[in-house]
Design an enzyme around this catalytic site. Structure first.
Site, PDB file in Angstrom:
ATOM      1  N   SER A 160       0.824  -0.956  -0.166  1.00  0.00           N
ATOM      2  CA  SER A 160      -0.045  -0.062  -0.130  1.00  0.00           C
ATOM      3  C   SER A 160       0.921   1.281   0.017  1.00  0.00           C
ATOM      4  CB  SER A 160      -1.008  -0.088   1.160  1.00  0.00           C
ATOM      5  OG  SER A 160      -1.928  -0.595   0.844  1.00  0.00           O
ATOM      6  N   MET A 161       2.242   1.148   0.313  1.00  0.00           N
ATOM      7  CA  MET A 161       3.003   2.558   0.191  1.00  0.00           C
ATOM      8  C   MET A 161       3.068   2.789  -1.313  1.00  0.00           C
ATOM      9  SD  MET A 161       3.445   3.500   2.905  1.00  0.00           S
ATOM     10  CE  MET A 161       4.128   4.846   2.499  1.00  0.00           C
TER      11      MET A 161
END
Length: 168
Positions: free
Chosen positions: A10-11
């Site tokens: 999700s980064m």
């Protein structure tokens, strides 16, 4: 070990968001741009209130914008494992939406046929909105997201190796 590659998971969302804002800054995209400007099938979406397929569907009162996608207020959702249990999320899971085996265009075509779980702009729902923006970046820039990010974000920052970059 300094040579270990780590998945971004999700980064990748803030990286994708940075790429979108770069395109906005360069005048190639606007926060008010409609998703349907890039993927016309999103021009007339339906909403299944609260993600219930048994509910009376409503026409979307406005089109999904780039701002709606950036802020997770698009009316989209994620599959059940991530977003919780709604029938629409179950449908994402069942058809393996946003499957890496499908092209961005194939994923957008499938997604455009599934009702939203809320009116665009009305409420926050963690969703595939940033995945959709990655497809928009490809259309606007003419290159896949990984290539755009490599050339315009990673290289200028001196990031020459990343697991995400190798998978794009």
């Amino acid at each position: 070990d300094l040579d270990t590659l780590f998945p971004l998971a999700s980064m990748s969302k803030p990286i994708t968001s940075s790429a979108v804002m770069q395109l906005v800054e360069n005048g190639k995209l606007s926060l008010d741009s409609k998703l349907s400007d890039f993927f016309p099938l999103f021009g007339s979406m339906l909403v299944a209130p609260n993600g219930s397929l048994g509910a009376q569907f409503e026409p979307a009162v406005k089109q999904i914008t780039i701002e709606d996608l950036l802020t997770h207020r698009s009316g989209l959702t994620y599959r059940t494992q991530i977003a919780g249990n709604t029938e629409v999320a179950d449908l994402y899971e069942e058809i393996e939406l946003m499957n890496s085996c499908l092209s961005p265009d194939e994923n957008m075509e499938l997604l455009s046929q599934i009702p939203l779980i809320a009116q665009p702009g009305s409420e926050w729902n963690y969703s595939v909105s940033l995945d959709v923006l990655s497809a928009v970046i490809g259309v606007v820039s003419g290159v896949p997201l990984g290539e755009y990010v490599s050339q315009n974000i990673f290289d200028p920052l001196g990031i020459y190796d990343s697991k995400w970059r190798h998978e794009q």
